[in-house]
Design a protein around this motif. Sequence first.
Motif, PDB file in Angstrom:
ATOM      1  N   LEU A 385       0.826  -1.208   0.000  1.00 30.32           N
ATOM      2  CA  LEU A 385       0.000   0.000   0.000  1.00 30.32           C
ATOM      3  C   LEU A 385       0.861   1.258   0.000  1.00 30.32           C
ATOM      4  N   MET A 386       2.041   1.217   0.634  1.00 24.82           N
ATOM      5  CA  MET A 386       2.969   2.351   0.577  1.00 24.82           C
ATOM      6  C   MET A 386       3.420   2.588  -0.873  1.00 24.82           C
ATOM      7  N   ASN A 387       3.783   1.514  -1.558  1.00 28.07           N
ATOM      8  CA  ASN A 387       4.214   1.648  -2.959  1.00 28.07           C
ATOM      9  C   ASN A 387       3.072   2.139  -3.846  1.00 28.07           C
ATOM     10  N   GLU A 388       1.872   1.591  -3.601  1.00 28.74           N
ATOM     11  CA  GLU A 388       0.712   2.013  -4.383  1.00 28.74           C
ATOM     12  C   GLU A 388       0.424   3.496  -4.156  1.00 28.74           C
ATOM     13  N   SER A 389       0.570   3.948  -2.924  1.00 25.55           N
ATOM     14  CA  SER A 389       0.342   5.369  -2.616  1.00 25.55           C
ATOM     15  C   SER A 389       1.326   6.255  -3.364  1.00 25.55           C
ATOM     16  N   LEU A 390       2.594   5.826  -3.418  1.00 18.35           N
ATOM     17  CA  LEU A 390       3.589   6.592  -4.176  1.00 18.35           C
ATOM     18  C   LEU A 390       3.259   6.613  -5.656  1.00 18.35           C
ATOM     19  N   ASN A 391       2.874   5.449  -6.209  1.00 18.03           N
ATOM     20  CA  ASN A 391       2.553   5.370  -7.640  1.00 18.03           C
ATOM     21  C   ASN A 391       1.373   6.258  -7.990  1.00 18.03           C
ATOM     22  N   ARG A 392       0.443   6.381  -7.065  1.00 17.51           N
ATOM     23  CA  ARG A 392      -0.750   7.198  -7.318  1.00 17.51           C
ATOM     24  C   ARG A 392      -0.585   8.635  -6.801  1.00 17.51           C
ATOM     25  N   GLU A 396       1.165  11.734   1.311  1.00 15.98           N
ATOM     26  CA  GLU A 396       0.685  11.828   2.690  1.00 15.98           C
ATOM     27  C   GLU A 396       0.171  10.478   3.191  1.00 15.98           C
ATOM     28  N   GLN A 397      -0.547   9.758   2.301  1.00 15.00           N
ATOM     29  CA  GLN A 397      -1.047   8.435   2.677  1.00 15.00           C
ATOM     30  C   GLN A 397       0.110   7.474   2.918  1.00 15.00           C
ATOM     31  N   MET A 398       1.139   7.573   2.090  1.00 17.48           N
ATOM     32  CA  MET A 398       2.301   6.698   2.243  1.00 17.48           C
ATOM     33  C   MET A 398       2.970   6.913   3.604  1.00 17.48           C
ATOM     34  N   ILE A 399       3.166   8.178   3.989  1.00 17.67           N
ATOM     35  CA  ILE A 399       3.803   8.490   5.282  1.00 17.67           C
ATOM     36  C   ILE A 399       2.915   8.040   6.434  1.00 17.67           C
ATOM     37  N   GLN A 400       1.613   8.217   6.284  1.00 19.27           N
ATOM     38  CA  GLN A 400       0.669   7.824   7.330  1.00 19.27           C
ATOM     39  C   GLN A 400       0.711   6.306   7.562  1.00 19.27           C
ATOM     40  N   ILE A 401       0.739   5.526   6.482  1.00 17.87           N
ATOM     41  CA  ILE A 401       0.803   4.060   6.610  1.00 17.87           C
ATOM     42  C   ILE A 401       2.104   3.649   7.303  1.00 17.87           C
ATOM     43  N   TRP A 402       3.192   4.314   6.904  1.00 20.75           N
ATOM     44  CA  TRP A 402       4.495   3.997   7.507  1.00 20.75           C
ATOM     45  C   TRP A 402       4.480   4.276   9.021  1.00 20.75           C
ATOM     46  N   ARG A 422      12.826   5.407   1.422  1.00 25.81           N
ATOM     47  CA  ARG A 422      11.784   5.960   0.552  1.00 25.81           C
ATOM     48  C   ARG A 422      10.919   6.955   1.314  1.00 25.81           C
ATOM     49  N   VAL A 423      10.618   6.621   2.565  1.00 29.83           N
ATOM     50  CA  VAL A 423       9.820   7.540   3.384  1.00 29.83           C
ATOM     51  C   VAL A 423      10.579   8.834   3.629  1.00 29.83           C
ATOM     52  N   LEU A 424      11.886   8.734   3.852  1.00 26.11           N
ATOM     53  CA  LEU A 424      12.701   9.931   4.072  1.00 26.11           C
ATOM     54  C   LEU A 424      12.671  10.846   2.846  1.00 26.11           C
ATOM     55  N   PHE A 425      12.891  10.277   1.688  1.00 26.83           N
ATOM     56  CA  PHE A 425      12.856  11.073   0.454  1.00 26.83           C
ATOM     57  C   PHE A 425      11.483  11.718   0.257  1.00 26.83           C
ATOM     58  N   THR A 426      10.432  10.941   0.475  1.00 22.40           N
ATOM     59  CA  THR A 426       9.074  11.460   0.299  1.00 22.40           C
ATOM     60  C   THR A 426       8.803  12.586   1.287  1.00 22.40           C
ATOM     61  N   SER A 427       9.245  12.422   2.521  1.00 24.41           N
ATOM     62  CA  SER A 427       9.039  13.450   3.546  1.00 24.41           C
ATOM     63  C   SER A 427       9.749  14.749   3.187  1.00 24.41           C
ATOM     64  N   LEU A 428      10.972  14.630   2.656  1.00 24.82           N
ATOM     65  CA  LEU A 428      11.717  15.823   2.253  1.00 24.82           C
ATOM     66  C   LEU A 428      11.007  16.556   1.114  1.00 24.82           C
ATOM     67  N   LYS A 429      10.452  15.784   0.159  1.00 22.92           N
ATOM     68  CA  LYS A 429       9.724  16.418  -0.945  1.00 22.92           C
ATOM     69  C   LYS A 429       8.480  17.130  -0.435  1.00 22.92           C
ATOM     70  N   GLN A 430       7.902  16.582   0.628  1.00 24.70           N
ATOM     71  CA  GLN A 430       6.708  17.201   1.211  1.00 24.70           C
ATOM     72  C   GLN A 430       7.055  18.273   2.246  1.00 24.70           C
ATOM     73  N   HIS A 431       8.362  18.474   2.463  1.00 21.42           N
ATOM     74  CA  HIS A 431       8.848  19.434   3.463  1.00 21.42           C
ATOM     75  C   HIS A 431       8.369  19.060   4.873  1.00 21.42           C
ATOM     76  N   ASP A 432       8.205  17.764   5.092  1.00 19.48           N
ATOM     77  CA  ASP A 432       7.840  17.262   6.407  1.00 19.48           C
ATOM     78  C   ASP A 432       9.136  16.831   7.108  1.00 19.48           C
ATOM     79  N   LEU A 433       9.848  17.802   7.681  1.00 14.33           N
ATOM     80  CA  LEU A 433      11.172  17.529   8.241  1.00 14.33           C
ATOM     81  C   LEU A 433      11.102  16.637   9.482  1.00 14.33           C
ATOM     82  N   LYS A 434      10.011  16.736  10.212  1.00  9.14           N
ATOM     83  CA  LYS A 434       9.864  15.907  11.403  1.00  9.14           C
ATOM     84  C   LYS A 434       9.793  14.426  11.018  1.00  9.14           C
TER      85      LYS A 434
END
Length: 482
Positions: A385-392, A396-402, A422-434
Amino acid sequence: MLIIPAENAVNWKRPPWVTLGLMLACLLVFTFYQGDDRRLTEQAIRAYLESDLQSLEAPVYEDYLQRQIRFQGDEERIYELQNFRQLRQEGGDLWVAYSLLSDREFYQYMLENRDVVLAPAERRRWMAQRGEIQSRLMDRLSANQLGLVPAEFSLYTLVTYQFLHGGWAHLIGNLVFLFLLGFTVEKALGPGRFLLAYLICGALSGVVFTAFSMGSHVPLVGASGSISGLMGMYVAIYGLQKIRFFYFVGVYFNYFRAPALAILPVWLGKEIYDYWFAGATGIAYMAHAGGLVAGAVMVWLLGKSWLQVKEEFFEPEEDEQDERFTTGYSQAMASLGRMEFDLARRQFEALREHYPDRTVLLEHLYQLAKLRPDLPQYRQRARELMNESLNRRRPEQMIQIWQEYLGKGESHQPLSAEDHNRVLFTSLKQHDLKAAEKAFERLRSTGDELLTVEACRLLADEFEKHQMTPKARHYRQLLQRS
């Protein structure tokens, strides 16, 4: 009686481009190339009447028809003879000229018997004047140039005759049947193989016609043989499966279901019967029969190799798929409502095999797996589901599942370093530094030094961009220690 298959509907999201292209080609050929036939015919009639050739040919034509009635038993010629005599008596010179000019068999008869039926002076005049009209005008007609003439057989005309037609009614009728049959066979075989099979069926149909019309100078034109080949391929593709047919008898029409192959002998028998008993209708019945057999035999012989039907052909159409999905989904949701979780999981898994693009099924499977976070299946569904969230593009859904997995399943089945990265990279793109820092700590705990160093460098750069100097300094120090 008319019987045509009507099993499928056109999917305009994937148009039958080759079928439409063949229809357009026939229309363009008839409109532009064959459009000159009328002018040539009018000029030929005018020149024929000015030369007064009907006075030489008309008596010979009556004798020619009488011979065919007497020696060949061609009863249809009786009506032709009666009509021709009536035209001469009523002064229908235009129609007399047209009848004599358009009968290529009679012209060949005149050529072969000119020494017998014409006096020397008449023969010289006829040869000069009629020969010029024939070579300059009549031989340039589309049917005489590119039609299939058995007595003047040429290989290229086995293809060219398929795109010529004898009139608007002939053209429109063939285009309707080409569309009704073509889109289904094209869907089954694919565009390239469909086009080649269509042309081969037309060519084989022409060969059969030639074999039954040896020595004839009457040209064959039209896509009927090729379309008959499509009919043969259509029923051979479905085999013994019951499909829907439309039939029309007199003014009555309806539908019936029958094994596809059961209709092939009906079609074939009708064409052979009409060939022997329908009389001179101008329809090439044996060409139709040849096309039917050619199409069916090609699929039977090559159906497991070159003409193999595409796997997705027998899959239900989108509307039917939606109906099936809705039914299956409702059953699975009902199982959930009854708290029959194992049954619901099996039902959702079965649905997902047939509908892998429906993300809602994976979401349900994830929720069911979450009921037992100690089992490996929860980790599997979370990663999917994390991968599917990234593909779509749902970061935010990907980080929430993680984050949810860290709280429930990480202690039982830890995620890999790649998952945290992957979560780290996604968080940086979303500017979610925490979230990025949290992912870094999880990544660091996996012991993957290479990914940890790269992630540390990214965090240091990101905090510097945000002018968060203490944080940037912290990660720079970590880099120096590694």
